[in-house]
Scaffold this motif. Structure first.
Motif, mmCIF file in Angstrom:
data_model
loop_
_atom_site.group_PDB
_atom_site.id
_atom_site.type_symbol
_atom_site.label_atom_id
_atom_site.label_comp_id
_atom_site.label_asym_id
_atom_site.label_seq_id
_atom_site.Cartn_x
_atom_site.Cartn_y
_atom_site.Cartn_z
ATOM 1 N N PHE A 44 0.801 -1.275 -0.075
ATOM 2 C CA PHE A 44 -0.059 0.119 0.014
ATOM 3 C C PHE A 44 0.804 1.216 -0.022
ATOM 4 O O PHE A 44 0.745 2.289 -0.805
ATOM 5 C CB PHE A 44 -0.802 0.029 1.160
ATOM 6 C CG PHE A 44 -1.475 1.354 1.383
ATOM 7 C CD1 PHE A 44 -2.773 1.598 0.454
ATOM 8 C CD2 PHE A 44 -1.392 2.327 2.116
ATOM 9 C CE1 PHE A 44 -3.523 2.681 0.838
ATOM 10 C CE2 PHE A 44 -1.931 3.514 2.505
ATOM 11 C CZ PHE A 44 -3.112 3.694 1.725
ATOM 12 N N PHE A 45 2.051 1.264 0.844
ATOM 13 C CA PHE A 45 2.757 2.522 1.032
ATOM 14 C C PHE A 45 3.901 2.592 0.029
ATOM 15 O O PHE A 45 4.176 3.708 -0.429
ATOM 16 C CB PHE A 45 3.458 2.470 2.370
ATOM 17 C CG PHE A 45 2.425 2.986 3.280
ATOM 18 C CD1 PHE A 45 1.922 4.434 3.676
ATOM 19 C CD2 PHE A 45 1.935 2.085 4.517
ATOM 20 C CE1 PHE A 45 1.232 4.544 4.516
ATOM 21 C CE2 PHE A 45 1.056 2.649 5.400
ATOM 22 C CZ PHE A 45 0.662 3.773 5.571
ATOM 23 N N ASN A 46 4.545 1.163 -0.315
ATOM 24 C CA ASN A 46 5.682 1.509 -1.255
ATOM 25 C C ASN A 46 5.267 1.412 -2.724
ATOM 26 O O ASN A 46 6.003 2.031 -3.664
ATOM 27 C CB ASN A 46 6.462 0.249 -0.956
ATOM 28 C CG ASN A 46 7.741 0.579 -1.746
ATOM 29 O OD1 ASN A 46 8.357 1.673 -1.326
ATOM 30 N ND2 ASN A 46 8.445 -0.468 -2.200
ATOM 31 N N PHE A 47 3.964 0.913 -3.280
ATOM 32 C CA PHE A 47 3.790 0.514 -4.726
ATOM 33 C C PHE A 47 2.451 1.085 -5.104
ATOM 34 O O PHE A 47 2.142 0.693 -6.111
ATOM 35 C CB PHE A 47 3.832 -0.908 -5.065
ATOM 36 C CG PHE A 47 5.416 -1.607 -4.521
ATOM 37 C CD1 PHE A 47 6.253 -1.322 -5.567
ATOM 38 C CD2 PHE A 47 5.413 -2.464 -3.537
ATOM 39 C CE1 PHE A 47 7.429 -1.979 -5.127
ATOM 40 C CE2 PHE A 47 6.480 -3.166 -3.279
ATOM 41 C CZ PHE A 47 7.594 -2.651 -4.303
ATOM 42 N N SER A 48 1.806 1.788 -4.275
ATOM 43 C CA SER A 48 0.530 2.526 -4.603
ATOM 44 C C SER A 48 0.602 3.962 -4.456
ATOM 45 O O SER A 48 1.514 4.699 -3.751
ATOM 46 C CB SER A 48 -0.526 1.863 -3.849
ATOM 47 O OG SER A 48 -0.738 2.314 -2.771
ATOM 48 N N ILE B 179 -1.313 10.577 4.759
ATOM 49 C CA ILE B 179 -0.858 9.541 4.296
ATOM 50 C C ILE B 179 0.156 9.783 3.219
ATOM 51 O O ILE B 179 1.070 8.887 3.207
ATOM 52 C CB ILE B 179 -2.351 8.948 3.503
ATOM 53 C CG1 ILE B 179 -3.415 8.432 4.346
ATOM 54 C CG2 ILE B 179 -1.531 7.539 2.578
ATOM 55 C CD1 ILE B 179 -4.486 7.655 3.601
ATOM 56 N N ARG B 180 0.188 10.605 2.563
ATOM 57 C CA ARG B 180 1.214 11.145 1.498
ATOM 58 C C ARG B 180 2.556 11.236 2.451
ATOM 59 O O ARG B 180 3.646 11.082 1.858
ATOM 60 C CB ARG B 180 0.806 12.484 0.883
ATOM 61 C CG ARG B 180 2.010 12.695 -0.299
ATOM 62 C CD ARG B 180 1.456 13.792 -1.076
ATOM 63 N NE ARG B 180 1.300 15.075 -0.376
ATOM 64 C CZ ARG B 180 0.078 15.460 -0.065
ATOM 65 N NH1 ARG B 180 -1.142 15.080 -0.579
ATOM 66 N NH2 ARG B 180 -0.022 16.756 0.569
ATOM 67 N N ARG B 181 2.481 11.860 3.337
ATOM 68 C CA ARG B 181 3.680 12.189 4.362
ATOM 69 C C ARG B 181 4.325 10.972 4.810
ATOM 70 O O ARG B 181 5.518 10.387 4.877
ATOM 71 C CB ARG B 181 3.460 13.074 5.711
ATOM 72 C CG ARG B 181 4.490 13.496 6.134
ATOM 73 C CD ARG B 181 4.301 14.795 6.871
ATOM 74 N NE ARG B 181 3.042 14.996 7.608
ATOM 75 C CZ ARG B 181 2.569 15.782 8.501
ATOM 76 N NH1 ARG B 181 3.117 16.940 8.471
ATOM 77 N NH2 ARG B 181 1.207 15.821 9.079
ATOM 78 N N MET B 182 3.528 9.991 5.064
ATOM 79 C CA MET B 182 3.849 8.582 5.720
ATOM 80 C C MET B 182 4.537 7.804 4.705
ATOM 81 O O MET B 182 5.403 7.076 4.843
ATOM 82 C CB MET B 182 2.595 7.620 6.360
ATOM 83 C CG MET B 182 2.316 8.341 7.824
ATOM 84 S SD MET B 182 3.491 7.785 9.102
ATOM 85 C CE MET B 182 2.783 8.604 10.391
ATOM 86 N N ARG B 183 3.786 7.899 3.388
ATOM 87 C CA ARG B 183 4.452 7.045 2.071
ATOM 88 C C ARG B 183 5.647 7.497 1.831
ATOM 89 O O ARG B 183 6.638 6.679 1.364
ATOM 90 C CB ARG B 183 3.348 7.430 1.036
ATOM 91 C CG ARG B 183 3.696 6.595 -0.350
ATOM 92 C CD ARG B 183 2.379 6.655 -1.143
ATOM 93 N NE ARG B 183 1.707 5.369 -0.704
ATOM 94 C CZ ARG B 183 0.232 6.010 -0.799
ATOM 95 N NH1 ARG B 183 -0.133 6.935 -0.914
ATOM 96 N NH2 ARG B 183 -0.500 4.853 -0.540
ATOM 97 N N SER B 184 6.047 8.748 2.160
ATOM 98 C CA SER B 184 7.594 9.359 1.753
ATOM 99 C C SER B 184 8.736 8.491 2.466
ATOM 100 O O SER B 184 9.673 8.429 2.264
ATOM 101 C CB SER B 184 7.742 10.754 1.924
ATOM 102 O OG SER B 184 7.598 10.952 3.344
ATOM 103 N N ALA B 185 8.233 7.932 3.707
ATOM 104 C CA ALA B 185 9.037 7.204 4.325
ATOM 105 C C ALA B 185 9.497 6.025 3.695
ATOM 106 O O ALA B 185 10.703 5.289 4.020
ATOM 107 C CB ALA B 185 8.713 6.661 5.890
ATOM 108 N N PHE B 186 8.736 5.215 2.729
ATOM 109 C CA PHE B 186 9.345 4.266 2.120
ATOM 110 C C PHE B 186 10.136 4.497 0.709
ATOM 111 O O PHE B 186 10.680 3.776 0.069
ATOM 112 C CB PHE B 186 7.929 3.639 1.314
ATOM 113 C CG PHE B 186 7.044 2.810 2.883
ATOM 114 C CD1 PHE B 186 7.150 1.351 2.731
ATOM 115 C CD2 PHE B 186 6.445 3.382 3.598
ATOM 116 C CE1 PHE B 186 6.828 0.784 3.772
ATOM 117 C CE2 PHE B 186 5.707 3.002 4.790
ATOM 118 C CZ PHE B 186 5.957 1.542 4.884
#
Length: 243
Positions: A191-195, A204-211
């Motif tokens: 969910f976070f790394n490939f979508s 959510i966008r901010r958390m996704r940047s951790a990946f």
């Protein structure tokens, strides 16, 4: 912890020692862990005690979540504004990606990581408790903690439930639980790394940047600081001093 406490005390002899910094830090670095190492086995002896510990913890989680909600939807109070604008907290809490809320904690990082730990603790408790009311209650706590983790804007916090799920699946010794944990962990990772699902939501966008840390400006600054720290610490085998 006793050995570690002795080491921390001996750090007074460190050539870089600053007494004021040591005075502030010794409590959380050494005294709290040592006291807990003694008191926890004495005071928590059975499942009933663990349940009470979880209930007390859950009340604090709800309180911290409510305070975070108030900050997000009704603004900061006078003391919080003082922290942000007089003590310099705005540099790390009012940033380009949005406001990082900190609830009743010292900063957003502590807020986010603590709530991430609550997700793991109450998630495991949810699986193993037999009481249906507690299952429902723990689900509410997990939801509250997840909300808090996201509004804290602490991207590193996402590693805590990921690592917690991974370790839990290894220790469970149960194929059904292993499969369940693995599915949740893999789903979160994809969910976070490939979508790009939920990218319209700032949290959510901010958390996704951790990946994708190599694309993140904050990560680049951190790496540069680490390289400078390596040079600074190269000839200091006992560290730079407590605090």
């Amino acid at each position: 912890y006793l050995i570690w406490t002795i080491f921390c005390i001996l750090e007074i002899a460190n050539p870089n020692h600053v007494q004021d910094a040591w005075n502030i830090s010794i409590t959380q670095y050494a005294i709290y862990p040592l006291v807990c190492a003694i008191l926890v086995p004495i005071s928590i002896k059975n499942k009933k005690h663990i349940h009470w510990l979880l209930v007390i913890w859950s009340i604090f989680v709800l309180f911290a979540t409510f305070k975070g909600y108030l900050q997000k939807n009704h603004g900061f109070n006078e003391r919080e504004l003082y922290f942000l604008y007089e003590l310099g907290g705005a540099k790390t809490h009012l940033i380009w990606s949005g406001i990082r809320f900190f609830s009743v904690f010292t900063d957003a990082a502590n807020y986010g990581v603590h709530m991430a730990m609550a997700i793991v603790g109450f998630g495991i408790s949810l699986i193993f408790t037999q009481n249906k009311f507690l299952k429902f209650y723990y689900l509410i706590i997990i939801s509250a903690a997840t909300y808090s983790m996201f509004i804290s804007g602490t991207r590193a916090a996402i590693a805590v439930p990921m690592a917690g799920i991974f370790l839990f699946t290894l220790l469970a010794g149960n194929f059904r639980l292993f499969t369940f944990g693995a599915i949740i962990g893999i789903t979160l990772f994809f969910f976070f790394n490939f979508s790009t699902i939920g990218d319209s939501n700032n949290n959510i966008r901010r958390m996704r940047s951790a990946f994708n840390p190599t694309k993140d400006a904050s990560y680049q600054v951190r790496k540069a600081n680490q390289e400078q720290m390596k040079i600074l610490m190269s000839n200091k085998p006992f560290g730079y001093g407590i605090g």
